[in-house]
Design a protein around this motif. Sequence first.
Motif, PDB file in Angstrom:
ATOM      1  N   GLU A 313      16.695 -33.310  23.847  1.00 17.36           N
ATOM      2  CA  GLU A 313      17.497 -34.019  22.925  1.00 17.36           C
ATOM      3  C   GLU A 313      17.383 -35.106  22.376  1.00 17.36           C
ATOM      4  OE1 GLU A 313      17.790 -31.026  21.392  1.00 17.36           O
ATOM      5  OE2 GLU A 313      16.740 -29.747  23.253  1.00 17.36           O
ATOM      6  N   SER A 314      16.639 -35.753  22.340  1.00 14.31           N
ATOM      7  CA  SER A 314      16.721 -37.446  21.975  1.00 14.31           C
ATOM      8  C   SER A 314      15.926 -37.419  20.501  1.00 14.31           C
ATOM      9  CB  SER A 314      16.438 -38.664  22.843  1.00 14.31           C
ATOM     10  OG  SER A 314      14.654 -37.732  23.114  1.00 14.31           O
ATOM     11  N   TYR A 315      15.292 -36.878  19.712  1.00 15.17           N
ATOM     12  CA  TYR A 315      15.028 -36.823  18.757  1.00 15.17           C
ATOM     13  C   TYR A 315      15.846 -37.465  17.573  1.00 15.17           C
ATOM     14  CZ  TYR A 315      12.473 -36.071  14.266  1.00 15.17           C
ATOM     15  OH  TYR A 315      11.732 -36.388  13.610  1.00 15.17           O
ATOM     16  N   SER A 316      17.286 -36.191  17.760  1.00 21.75           N
ATOM     17  CA  SER A 316      18.164 -36.744  16.446  1.00 21.75           C
ATOM     18  C   SER A 316      18.286 -37.758  16.809  1.00 21.75           C
ATOM     19  CB  SER A 316      19.709 -35.423  16.222  1.00 21.75           C
ATOM     20  OG  SER A 316      20.025 -36.276  17.770  1.00 21.75           O
ATOM     21  N   VAL A 342       5.397 -41.050  15.954  1.00 22.99           N
ATOM     22  CA  VAL A 342       6.656 -40.098  16.543  1.00 22.99           C
ATOM     23  C   VAL A 342       6.212 -38.776  17.484  1.00 22.99           C
ATOM     24  CG1 VAL A 342       9.180 -38.785  16.721  1.00 22.99           C
ATOM     25  CG2 VAL A 342       8.629 -40.306  14.905  1.00 22.99           C
ATOM     26  N   LYS A 343       6.081 -38.696  18.470  1.00 24.23           N
ATOM     27  CA  LYS A 343       5.836 -37.997  19.781  1.00 24.23           C
ATOM     28  C   LYS A 343       6.972 -37.796  20.037  1.00 24.23           C
ATOM     29  CE  LYS A 343       1.328 -40.858  20.760  1.00 24.23           C
ATOM     30  NZ  LYS A 343       1.059 -41.653  22.361  1.00 24.23           N
ATOM     31  N   ARG A 344       7.213 -36.532  20.822  1.00 25.66           N
ATOM     32  CA  ARG A 344       8.011 -35.792  20.947  1.00 25.66           C
ATOM     33  C   ARG A 344       7.204 -34.594  22.203  1.00 25.66           C
ATOM     34  NH1 ARG A 344      11.407 -32.285  16.197  1.00 25.66           N
ATOM     35  NH2 ARG A 344      12.451 -31.714  17.969  1.00 25.66           N
ATOM     36  N   SER A 346       9.359 -33.322  26.583  1.00 30.12           N
ATOM     37  CA  SER A 346      10.026 -32.575  27.077  1.00 30.12           C
ATOM     38  C   SER A 346      11.057 -33.904  28.222  1.00 30.12           C
ATOM     39  CB  SER A 346       9.526 -31.963  28.427  1.00 30.12           C
ATOM     40  OG  SER A 346       9.011 -32.481  28.932  1.00 30.12           O
ATOM     41  N   CYS A 349      11.540 -38.837  23.642  1.00 30.78           N
ATOM     42  CA  CYS A 349      10.688 -38.849  22.382  1.00 30.78           C
ATOM     43  C   CYS A 349      10.444 -40.242  22.647  1.00 30.78           C
ATOM     44  CB  CYS A 349      11.418 -39.037  21.441  1.00 30.78           C
ATOM     45  SG  CYS A 349      11.146 -38.813  19.645  1.00 30.78           S
ATOM     46  N   TRP A 368       3.968 -37.169  13.017  1.00 33.48           N
ATOM     47  CA  TRP A 368       4.861 -36.751  14.037  1.00 33.48           C
ATOM     48  C   TRP A 368       3.925 -35.673  14.767  1.00 33.48           C
ATOM     49  CZ3 TRP A 368       6.976 -36.540   9.316  1.00 33.48           C
ATOM     50  CH2 TRP A 368       7.992 -37.621   9.178  1.00 33.48           C
ATOM     51  N   ASN A 370       3.518 -33.182  19.143  1.00 34.55           N
ATOM     52  CA  ASN A 370       3.987 -32.983  19.788  1.00 34.55           C
ATOM     53  C   ASN A 370       3.084 -33.480  21.501  1.00 34.55           C
ATOM     54  OD1 ASN A 370       5.594 -30.385  19.312  1.00 34.55           O
ATOM     55  ND2 ASN A 370       3.758 -29.436  19.492  1.00 34.55           N
ATOM     56  N   TRP A 371       4.283 -34.291  21.909  1.00 36.18           N
ATOM     57  CA  TRP A 371       4.083 -34.893  22.506  1.00 36.18           C
ATOM     58  C   TRP A 371       2.929 -34.506  24.389  1.00 36.18           C
ATOM     59  CZ3 TRP A 371       6.936 -39.891  24.788  1.00 36.18           C
ATOM     60  CH2 TRP A 371       5.448 -41.059  25.548  1.00 36.18           C
TER      61      TRP A 371
END
Length: 405
Positions: A313-316, A342-344, A346, A349, A368, A370-371
């Motif tokens: 939950e570090s994207y914010s 930006v790569k998101r 589990s 980020c 953006w 998904n990583w």
Amino acid sequence: MRVKDAPRAPACFPAVDTYCGFLSLPTELRCHIYDYLLAEPHAITISAGYTTIFGHRIRDKARKVDVPGLPLDLAPIVRSNHDAALLSVATPPEVALDKEDAWTGGKPQLQLPGPLALLRTCRMVNDELKDYMRGRKARKAARSKETPTAADDTEGLSLYVSYPHGVLVLNHLYPSLLKQARRVYISGYYTSAKESDLPVNASLDSNADLSLTPQSSFAATPVRSMYHATANPTPCLRSSRTRLRLDPPPQRQAPPTKSPTTFPAFDKSTSSAALAALEDTLRVLFSSTPAPTPSAPPQLISLQARILYPGAESYSGVWSDESSPVSHLLRGICGGKIDMQVKRGSLGCGVTVGVAPQPEKRVVSTSWENWRVIEQAPVGLNGRRMTGRGREVRLSDLDQFLTEV
């Protein structure tokens, strides 16, 4: 009659051999030497490692060189090449104090590249080399109308700096390297500054010391009164018989989310000092004052930063946290073409920021994704390769994200 002493003649110092073979060369030959030195690529890696002695980490309180914001259990490390191991998070670097060749009193020895070493020899060589560098930039700008990029131009000095500790070392010990850097790579991770938490069994109640345990209950001394002292105390009965009061059994709570120890939280002093050092670095690299020669290209041709934010939950925190290094990068770059990816995933980020300096304009683009890591599929029986499948990100993938250029 006393004879006055004759005036003493000034002391004659021995003749010093001031002959310099390099300065005795013709100016044309010295310019050719400057050209070769400036065209040769150089790399310097700046980071910090844990201080150890016989394999155990310690806090070196007798450190001779004090870097503001750098914890006592870390020591500066500087290498005169590109050393990806100094940027690793899975296996952080270490400085062994028990090895004589690994410790030099707190300040690492840096072998300067040829141009930087010549700039520090004497005033004459310094002025001549600076004048040649200005003319060389003007000639390169006249030959090519477009601004050179990192892929086309590989000459000059490249700095590989870890965040946040490497930025602190660079800003305090080697700030002169920024003036000569052609490419700067900043790599590291960011976590929120840790707070001083109370112990689990600590209580804010003033009567917490009156809580008894079975061991302290059966004592020979009588238990003191459980009432607060008042202005007009009233007599109260005190019994010499021991009283037993047990604490309630601890309630079972859900186990806290276990954060990976690979990314320890930074102290507030380290986080604030690193942000201040990052601002100073950007102020030197992206100066708001116009260049002396408008036609000359800037010294810096590229800046690349890779910042990892651990946690699902570090994207914010990338955009909302005031101490986020990415937000400070965007505020400190006055002009240029900024490409953000930006790569998101589990485990965290990852943010990549690539900057090509352009003083006359500022363009920001962000993408953006998904990583997920695509693994190479095996070859089937028919000789054709099967479709690759994506898997979740692992710790080794995070480390590869930080160390790759």
